[in-house]
Design a protein around this motif. Sequence first.
Motif, PDB file in Angstrom:
ATOM      1  N   GLY A  12      56.721  40.975  29.856  1.00 24.47           N
ATOM      2  CA  GLY A  12      57.671  40.675  28.781  1.00 24.47           C
ATOM      3  C   GLY A  12      57.014  40.426  27.436  1.00 24.47           C
ATOM      4  O   GLY A  12      57.680  40.087  26.464  1.00 24.47           O
ATOM      5  N   THR A  62      55.557  41.107  23.825  1.00 26.16           N
ATOM      6  CA  THR A  62      55.929  42.080  22.809  1.00 26.16           C
ATOM      7  C   THR A  62      54.650  42.606  22.164  1.00 26.16           C
ATOM      8  O   THR A  62      53.666  41.860  22.041  1.00 26.16           O
ATOM      9  N   LEU A 114      59.281  35.516  20.511  1.00 27.40           N
ATOM     10  CA  LEU A 114      60.475  35.618  21.359  1.00 27.40           C
ATOM     11  C   LEU A 114      61.576  34.676  20.899  1.00 27.40           C
ATOM     12  O   LEU A 114      62.763  34.988  21.003  1.00 27.40           O
ATOM     13  N   ALA A 126      64.728  36.797  21.173  1.00 27.84           N
ATOM     14  CA  ALA A 126      65.299  36.906  22.518  1.00 27.84           C
ATOM     15  C   ALA A 126      66.669  36.244  22.577  1.00 27.84           C
ATOM     16  O   ALA A 126      66.800  35.058  22.276  1.00 27.84           O
ATOM     17  N   ASN A 186      71.765  33.423  19.685  1.00 28.28           N
ATOM     18  CA  ASN A 186      70.458  32.921  19.274  1.00 28.28           C
ATOM     19  C   ASN A 186      70.608  31.971  18.092  1.00 28.28           C
ATOM     20  O   ASN A 186      70.888  32.399  16.987  1.00 28.28           O
ATOM     21  N   SER A 202      64.297  44.476  28.781  1.00 25.08           N
ATOM     22  CA  SER A 202      64.915  43.587  27.794  1.00 25.08           C
ATOM     23  C   SER A 202      64.560  42.129  28.111  1.00 25.08           C
ATOM     24  O   SER A 202      64.317  41.756  29.246  1.00 25.08           O
ATOM     25  N   ARG A 203      64.529  41.347  27.056  1.00 29.29           N
ATOM     26  CA  ARG A 203      64.006  39.983  27.163  1.00 29.29           C
ATOM     27  C   ARG A 203      65.086  38.968  26.798  1.00 29.29           C
ATOM     28  O   ARG A 203      65.885  39.204  25.907  1.00 29.29           O
ATOM     29  N   PHE A 204      65.057  37.842  27.502  1.00 25.88           N
ATOM     30  CA  PHE A 204      66.029  36.776  27.265  1.00 25.88           C
ATOM     31  C   PHE A 204      65.339  35.427  27.285  1.00 25.88           C
ATOM     32  O   PHE A 204      64.290  35.284  27.894  1.00 25.88           O
ATOM     33  N   GLN A 205      65.985  34.480  26.617  1.00 29.24           N
ATOM     34  CA  GLN A 205      65.579  33.106  26.872  1.00 29.24           C
ATOM     35  C   GLN A 205      66.606  32.513  27.808  1.00 29.24           C
ATOM     36  O   GLN A 205      67.793  32.448  27.454  1.00 29.24           O
ATOM     37  N   TYR A 253      61.262  32.224  28.801  1.00 26.01           N
ATOM     38  CA  TYR A 253      61.590  33.593  28.440  1.00 26.01           C
ATOM     39  C   TYR A 253      61.418  34.464  29.672  1.00 26.01           C
ATOM     40  O   TYR A 253      60.460  34.297  30.435  1.00 26.01           O
ATOM     41  N   CYS A 306      62.021  38.593  31.366  1.00 25.58           N
ATOM     42  CA  CYS A 306      62.106  40.001  31.023  1.00 25.58           C
ATOM     43  C   CYS A 306      62.597  40.755  32.255  1.00 25.58           C
ATOM     44  O   CYS A 306      62.198  40.443  33.378  1.00 25.58           O
TER      45      CYS A 306
END
Length: 564
Positions: free
Chosen positions: A302, A304, A338, A342, A372, A523-526, A532, A534
Amino acid sequence: MAEDRGPRPTNFIREIIERDLAEGKHKTVVTRFPPEPNGYLHIGHAKAICLNFGIARDYGGRCHLRFDDTNPAKEDVEYEESIKRDVRWLGFDWGEHLYYASDYYEKLYQYALRLIRIGKAFVCDLSPEEIRLYRGTLTEPGRESPYRNRSVEENLDLFQRMRAGEFEEGSRVLRARIDMAHPNLNMRDPVVYRIRRERHHRTGNEWCIYPMYDFAHCLSDSIEGITHSLCTLEFEDHRPLYDWFLDVLEVECHPRQIEFARLDLTYTVMSKRKLLQLVEEGIVAGWDDPRMPTLSGLRRRGYTPEAIREFCDRIGLARKRGAVADVAYLEHILREDLNKRAPRAMAVLRPLKLVLDDYPEGKVEEFEAENNPEDPSAGTRKVPFSREVYIERGDFMEDPPKKFFRLAPGREVRLKHAYLVTCTEVEKDPDTGEILAVHCTHDPESRGGSPKDGRRVKGTLHWVSAAHAVQGEARLYGRLFTKENPLDVEEGKEFTHYLDPESLVVLQGCMLEPSLAEAAPGSRFQFLRQGYFCVDPDSRPGRPVFNLTVPLKDSWAKIQKKGG
Ligand code: ATP
Ligand code: MG
């Protein structure tokens, strides 16, 4: 090319280049990144890539990608493809300047013939073992080979027959004729060509002699018109030889070799040989295992490309041996990146059911949640809520210690974006005592999470509506090694002794908010309050797999605060 974020911190190599340009030594800067296609690129390579391509970009020059494929035994197209993919992913582009050292084999052979003609190379029949013995030591001069004074004609004849395949592997080599008493061991008549009866992945069986790195590298640089040949410090002692070949061959272009300190990172290993061992012994799932320091591993984890480039810029460039970079610093820079980009989501990794006894069965509400808080342009999304939700097992304690501000019997907490709820009852398995569910009541006046009377609650929990949850898998990755420097081994141990058995924990049956069902791989999320994540390529529609990229807790920021 990676976007230009304005002036980068300068360093001693940029200073040399600026001086060379100001003095009119060069009109265009030409650098190169010369990986050997015998493994995947790692974050150490990223430093060399950012340096070489970054300089080309910033001074309006160009950077070549050159496969340094002079060792037929260990190389592979799979590696070449991965290297190209990783350089592009990092954000750099070699344009039409893709080269292979193996494309220069004929030219290099001609240069070798020239060396022989000017009396600067000879064919030597000593065995590899004898050559080593004749070489001397740092304190003692070497001895000259008995074949050193062969005539030019004899050398030409023998070398041409080496090429024609008349001799056994290991029976003869071509050596430069320099100085067996030279204080630098690299200058004691180094080997220039050796016989290898090995198929090369690009030139097939066309050649049975292969040039040594020191010979091939400086000449490849020269052939391509490189102006500044940037390499890591272990080549410092090779520089006299680099210059010697180019000087005696009187080439038109004589690039300047400049060395810099390689990047080392805590809690990992960076040698390709060791990384290959981890892959071959099945200790990791492959070169792109998210615990690997390879670019493909970091990508899958994950990371970047922006964070990696930023890290390479910020750690700077040391002329001499630099400090080992702290992986916590890399993670800190990744979090910074992130955090800005994210989207947030709620995911319950270790679910415990929470039932709102006073909430109507079958009722569904939707709450607005910001995607976000750092970026209002990211908008909001709707999160469904119902009578039964999942919370994190660790967010409930039947018998909590003093500092525990989450849910416990009689306690009130906030369900993020939803309601304040109070725990009324704990439902247990009568036989095992295991907690099966917690029961709560909610304050209907606290819709959205803020109570009418403004009373304060300390804990805020994330949750997922049971009726709407998507089930998924979470792979919690940690550092591969427990030791800061796994190569600093105790007697009788190998670096693999320091592998962390908990570097991967797989959780099945995680409960995810429905918006995560179709998240695309990469795709990445918190995940709120956790870290975080991915989406892994192993995901299947409706069955996402998430890799832990980095937890929210920032050990680097803490170190900085403490240290002042
Ligand atoms: P090995 O692990 O077998 O020693 P290598 O890491 O030197 O190989 P190459 O493919 O020869 O692998 O490296 C390509 C380029 O990347 C070289 O110019 C090398 O100097 C640079 N490089 C490799 N490792 C690092 C590192 N840790 N930090 C900075 N640059 C590196
Ligand atoms: Mg190398």
